[in-house]
Every structure is written in structure tokens, then in C-alpha cells.
Design a protein around this motif. Structure first.
Motif, PDB file in Angstrom:
ATOM      1  N   PRO A 162      14.067  -1.854  16.342  1.00  0.00           N
ATOM      2  CA  PRO A 162      13.294  -2.831  17.232  1.00  0.00           C
ATOM      3  C   PRO A 162      11.899  -3.010  16.549  1.00  0.00           C
ATOM      4  O   PRO A 162      11.290  -3.927  16.869  1.00  0.00           O
ATOM      5  CB  PRO A 162      12.837  -1.864  18.502  1.00  0.00           C
ATOM      6  N   GLY A 163      11.529  -2.224  15.418  1.00  0.00           N
ATOM      7  CA  GLY A 163      10.449  -2.541  14.613  1.00  0.00           C
ATOM      8  C   GLY A 163      10.468  -2.970  13.225  1.00  0.00           C
ATOM      9  O   GLY A 163      11.759  -3.091  12.713  1.00  0.00           O
ATOM     10  N   ALA A 164       9.626  -3.498  12.583  1.00  0.00           N
ATOM     11  CA  ALA A 164       9.786  -3.902  11.173  1.00  0.00           C
ATOM     12  C   ALA A 164       9.853  -2.843  10.370  1.00  0.00           C
ATOM     13  O   ALA A 164       9.431  -1.863  10.248  1.00  0.00           O
ATOM     14  CB  ALA A 164       8.537  -4.776  11.108  1.00  0.00           C
ATOM     15  N   ILE A 165      10.672  -3.123   9.331  1.00  0.00           N
ATOM     16  CA  ILE A 165      11.112  -2.247   8.022  1.00  0.00           C
ATOM     17  C   ILE A 165      10.995  -2.942   6.722  1.00  0.00           C
ATOM     18  O   ILE A 165      11.529  -3.881   6.751  1.00  0.00           O
ATOM     19  CB  ILE A 165      12.346  -1.472   8.259  1.00  0.00           C
ATOM     20  N   ILE A 166      10.114  -2.693   6.016  1.00  0.00           N
ATOM     21  CA  ILE A 166       9.964  -3.259   5.073  1.00  0.00           C
ATOM     22  C   ILE A 166       9.681  -2.243   3.653  1.00  0.00           C
ATOM     23  O   ILE A 166       8.946  -1.130   3.838  1.00  0.00           O
ATOM     24  CB  ILE A 166       8.837  -4.529   4.905  1.00  0.00           C
ATOM     25  N   PHE A 167       9.834  -2.732   2.461  1.00  0.00           N
ATOM     26  CA  PHE A 167       9.846  -2.013   1.155  1.00  0.00           C
ATOM     27  C   PHE A 167       9.065  -2.928   0.420  1.00  0.00           C
ATOM     28  O   PHE A 167       9.423  -4.043   0.180  1.00  0.00           O
ATOM     29  CB  PHE A 167      11.173  -1.610   0.620  1.00  0.00           C
ATOM     30  N   VAL A 168       7.727  -2.465  -0.255  1.00  0.00           N
ATOM     31  CA  VAL A 168       6.932  -3.272  -1.137  1.00  0.00           C
ATOM     32  C   VAL A 168       6.853  -2.569  -2.307  1.00  0.00           C
ATOM     33  O   VAL A 168       6.711  -1.417  -2.441  1.00  0.00           O
ATOM     34  CB  VAL A 168       5.816  -3.912  -0.682  1.00  0.00           C
ATOM     35  N   ASP A 169       6.771  -3.331  -3.566  1.00  0.00           N
ATOM     36  CA  ASP A 169       6.817  -2.452  -4.705  1.00  0.00           C
ATOM     37  C   ASP A 169       5.377  -2.585  -5.300  1.00  0.00           C
ATOM     38  O   ASP A 169       4.285  -3.081  -4.442  1.00  0.00           O
ATOM     39  CB  ASP A 169       7.713  -3.324  -5.969  1.00  0.00           C
ATOM     40  N   SER A 170       5.009  -1.856  -6.443  1.00  0.00           N
ATOM     41  CA  SER A 170       3.729  -1.645  -6.833  1.00  0.00           C
ATOM     42  C   SER A 170       3.047  -3.256  -7.094  1.00  0.00           C
ATOM     43  O   SER A 170       1.779  -3.221  -7.387  1.00  0.00           O
ATOM     44  CB  SER A 170       3.677  -1.143  -8.306  1.00  0.00           C
ATOM     45  N   ASP A 171       3.716  -4.346  -7.481  1.00  0.00           N
ATOM     46  CA  ASP A 171       3.284  -5.492  -7.471  1.00  0.00           C
ATOM     47  C   ASP A 171       3.149  -6.458  -6.303  1.00  0.00           C
ATOM     48  O   ASP A 171       2.731  -7.650  -6.297  1.00  0.00           O
ATOM     49  CB  ASP A 171       4.233  -6.393  -8.577  1.00  0.00           C
ATOM     50  N   GLU A 172       3.258  -5.672  -5.096  1.00  0.00           N
ATOM     51  CA  GLU A 172       3.220  -6.085  -3.786  1.00  0.00           C
ATOM     52  C   GLU A 172       4.144  -7.152  -3.570  1.00  0.00           C
ATOM     53  O   GLU A 172       3.844  -8.202  -2.628  1.00  0.00           O
ATOM     54  CB  GLU A 172       1.463  -6.871  -3.516  1.00  0.00           C
ATOM     55  N   ARG A 173       5.291  -7.016  -4.204  1.00  0.00           N
ATOM     56  CA  ARG A 173       6.247  -8.046  -3.776  1.00  0.00           C
ATOM     57  C   ARG A 173       7.414  -7.314  -2.925  1.00  0.00           C
ATOM     58  O   ARG A 173       7.611  -6.143  -2.895  1.00  0.00           O
ATOM     59  CB  ARG A 173       7.217  -8.451  -4.990  1.00  0.00           C
ATOM     60  N   TYR A 174       8.125  -8.072  -1.935  1.00  0.00           N
ATOM     61  CA  TYR A 174       8.546  -7.481  -0.968  1.00  0.00           C
ATOM     62  C   TYR A 174      10.241  -7.256  -1.671  1.00  0.00           C
ATOM     63  O   TYR A 174      10.607  -8.250  -1.952  1.00  0.00           O
ATOM     64  CB  TYR A 174       9.139  -8.540   0.160  1.00  0.00           C
ATOM     65  N   ARG A 175      10.616  -6.086  -1.418  1.00  0.00           N
ATOM     66  CA  ARG A 175      11.820  -5.772  -2.055  1.00  0.00           C
ATOM     67  C   ARG A 175      12.955  -5.588  -0.971  1.00  0.00           C
ATOM     68  O   ARG A 175      14.280  -5.576  -1.152  1.00  0.00           O
ATOM     69  CB  ARG A 175      11.807  -4.323  -2.798  1.00  0.00           C
ATOM     70  N   PHE A 176      12.641  -5.365   0.170  1.00  0.00           N
ATOM     71  CA  PHE A 176      13.511  -5.454   1.434  1.00  0.00           C
ATOM     72  C   PHE A 176      12.715  -5.683   2.603  1.00  0.00           C
ATOM     73  O   PHE A 176      11.390  -4.864   2.995  1.00  0.00           O
ATOM     74  CB  PHE A 176      14.049  -3.812   1.748  1.00  0.00           C
ATOM     75  N   VAL A 177      13.134  -6.392   3.646  1.00  0.00           N
ATOM     76  CA  VAL A 177      12.546  -6.632   4.782  1.00  0.00           C
ATOM     77  C   VAL A 177      13.835  -6.705   5.956  1.00  0.00           C
ATOM     78  O   VAL A 177      14.915  -7.167   5.559  1.00  0.00           O
ATOM     79  CB  VAL A 177      11.906  -7.836   4.884  1.00  0.00           C
ATOM     80  N   ASN A 178      13.680  -6.054   7.017  1.00  0.00           N
ATOM     81  CA  ASN A 178      14.748  -6.266   8.024  1.00  0.00           C
ATOM     82  C   ASN A 178      14.540  -7.416   8.926  1.00  0.00           C
ATOM     83  O   ASN A 178      13.637  -8.445   8.826  1.00  0.00           O
ATOM     84  CB  ASN A 178      14.916  -4.947   8.833  1.00  0.00           C
ATOM     85  N   ALA A 191      14.474 -15.324   2.260  1.00  0.00           N
ATOM     86  CA  ALA A 191      13.446 -16.200   1.839  1.00  0.00           C
ATOM     87  C   ALA A 191      12.152 -15.228   1.809  1.00  0.00           C
ATOM     88  O   ALA A 191      11.436 -15.788   0.813  1.00  0.00           O
ATOM     89  CB  ALA A 191      13.132 -17.052   2.727  1.00  0.00           C
ATOM     90  N   ILE A 192      12.058 -14.145   2.228  1.00  0.00           N
ATOM     91  CA  ILE A 192      10.904 -13.083   2.102  1.00  0.00           C
ATOM     92  C   ILE A 192      10.969 -12.243   0.653  1.00  0.00           C
ATOM     93  O   ILE A 192      10.120 -12.119   0.090  1.00  0.00           O
ATOM     94  CB  ILE A 192      10.521 -12.395   3.204  1.00  0.00           C
ATOM     95  N   ILE A 193      12.107 -11.692   0.421  1.00  0.00           N
ATOM     96  CA  ILE A 193      12.300 -10.820  -0.676  1.00  0.00           C
ATOM     97  C   ILE A 193      11.970 -11.515  -2.054  1.00  0.00           C
ATOM     98  O   ILE A 193      12.500 -12.484  -2.217  1.00  0.00           O
ATOM     99  CB  ILE A 193      13.669 -10.168  -0.404  1.00  0.00           C
ATOM    100  N   GLY A 194      11.345 -10.641  -2.794  1.00  0.00           N
ATOM    101  CA  GLY A 194      10.764 -11.229  -4.092  1.00  0.00           C
ATOM    102  C   GLY A 194       9.467 -11.966  -4.119  1.00  0.00           C
ATOM    103  O   GLY A 194       9.042 -12.180  -4.967  1.00  0.00           O
ATOM    104  N   GLU A 195       9.021 -12.296  -2.824  1.00  0.00           N
ATOM    105  CA  GLU A 195       7.601 -12.779  -2.701  1.00  0.00           C
ATOM    106  C   GLU A 195       6.627 -11.765  -2.741  1.00  0.00           C
ATOM    107  O   GLU A 195       7.076 -10.862  -2.339  1.00  0.00           O
ATOM    108  CB  GLU A 195       7.621 -13.875  -1.504  1.00  0.00           C
TER     109      GLU A 195
END
Length: 206
Positions: A162-178, A191-195
Motif C-alpha cells: 500500500p505504500g511507496a517503495i523506492i531505491f535510489v543510488d548515490s547519484d540520486e537516480r531511481y533504480r527501483f520504484v513500485n 518511465a521513472i527508473i533511471g531518472e
């Protein structure tokens, strides 16, 4: 003198022919040694029906036979090569281009278990056979399949959260979003991953 010259010429020609024969024999022996002891599968097959004409020991081991002779004597193309369309494509490409490289195909071992091979082959259409060098890629394929299954299960679980799950790398790029996070932003997760975060959220929100 003429007779002597002719005799000497014949002797030199004979010696030269013997030297060529010896060199050819040595080359053949070296090839046979490499063929027998190679750590990759090597076979010579008939284009028409896939029958194996020659094979090395490693090829026999990969297909589950006791020896190269056992493989040559008992290999049946229809049994070991179940996908006839894939074989037809392999043959068509090889006869058209003269060779194929890194052509991955599914086979069956002697015990009928699944086997994946990456093959590189040279075709001799005028004589009706091909030479193939191949490596067993079954373990890699199984690992890839297991990884894909694991990723699929992970995506299913996180998308149901039910909540947002995100992984962001050291360059502040999304590596995973649910899916939930994507829904909040009215965007597809892909469309979000990699941005970068500012590019997705906007500078003011960031």
C-alpha cells in the motif's frame, strides 16, 4: 649428364613429396589431438538429416553418452533436437551464409533432460556436412530463468504494497520504484527508473 640431371631432379621431387606428406601427417595428428582433447563439444554432422559423423569426447559427455563412438552410433536427430523449426532455421542460415555464430538451441540429452547449447558452425554444402563447435549453456539459462522468476515475485509483492517503495543510488537516480509510487505521480514505474529525483519530482518539490 642429362640422365644424371633428370635422376637428381626426380630424387629432389621425391624428397619434396615425402616432406609434404610428412608435414600433412603431422598436421593431421595435431588436429586429431586437439579434436579429441578439446574442452568444448566438436562434431561433424550431415546437413540432410543431422546424423553425427564424427564427435569428440566432450560432445559425448555433454549429450550424456559414454564415449564419442557411443554418441556417433546412437545419436538420433529427432530425439535430441526436438524443435524441428529451430533446426530448419539453423540449417537455412548456415547454408545461406556458410556459417553461423553463437546460435543457441535447445536439445535433449540421452536421458531426455533439457540441454541448451551455443553453437558456432561452418557449413560445407557441396559435400553435405557441417562442423560444429559448441558449449553447454544450460546452467546459465537456468540461472537466468531463476533470476527472472525471483524478480517477477519481488515485483508482485512490492506492487501489492500500500505504500511507496523506492531505491535510489548515490547519484540520486531511481533504480527501483513500485506501482504505488508510480500511481502517486501518475507515471509508469519504467518511465521513472533511471531518472534523477529532481527530474521526476521537479525542483520545487525536491
Amino acid at each position: 649428364l642429362t640422365l644424371i640431371a633428370v635422376a637428381l631432379a626426380r630424387r629432389r621431387a621425391l624428397q619434396s613429396a615425402r616432406a609434404v606428406q610428412a608435414a600433412l601427417l603431422g598436421s593431421e595428428q595435431r588436429f586429431r589431438s586437439i579434436f579429441r582433447n578439446a574442452q568444448v563439444g566438436m562434431i561433424r554432422g550431415r546437413i540432410e538429416d543431422g546424423r553425427i559423423l564424427e564427435a569428440n569426447q566432450r560432445a559425448a559427455e555433454i549429450f550424456g553418452y559414454a564415449s564419442a563412438d557411443d554418441l556417433v552410433a546412437n545419436y538420433e536427430s529427432k530425439k535430441h533436437w526436438p524443435d524441428r523449426r529451430a533446426r530448419a532455421k539453423f540449417i537455412e542460415e548456415g547454408t545461406r551464409n556458410g556459417s553461423v555464430r553463437d546460435f543457441e538451441l535447445e536439445f535433449r540429452r540421452k536421458d531426455n533432460s533439457t540441454l541448451f547449447l551455443s553453437q558456432t558452425a561452418t557449413f560445407y554444402s557441396d559435400t553435405g556436412y557441417y562442423d560444429v563447435v559448441f558449449v553447454d549453456t544450460t546452467e546459465r539459462k537456468q540461472t537466468e530463468a531463476a533470476l527472472e522468476d525471483s524478480e517477477r515475485q519481488f515485483r508482485t509483492v512490492t506492487d501489492a504494497a500500500p505504500g511507496a517503495i523506492i531505491f535510489v543510488d548515490s547519484d540520486e537516480r531511481y533504480r527501483f520504484v513500485n506501482k504505488t509510487f508510480g500511481d502517486w505521480l501518475n507515471m509508469q514505474p519504467q518511465a521513472i527508473i533511471g531518472e534523477k529525483i529532481p527530474d521526476v519530482l521537479g525542483l520545487e518539490t525536491y
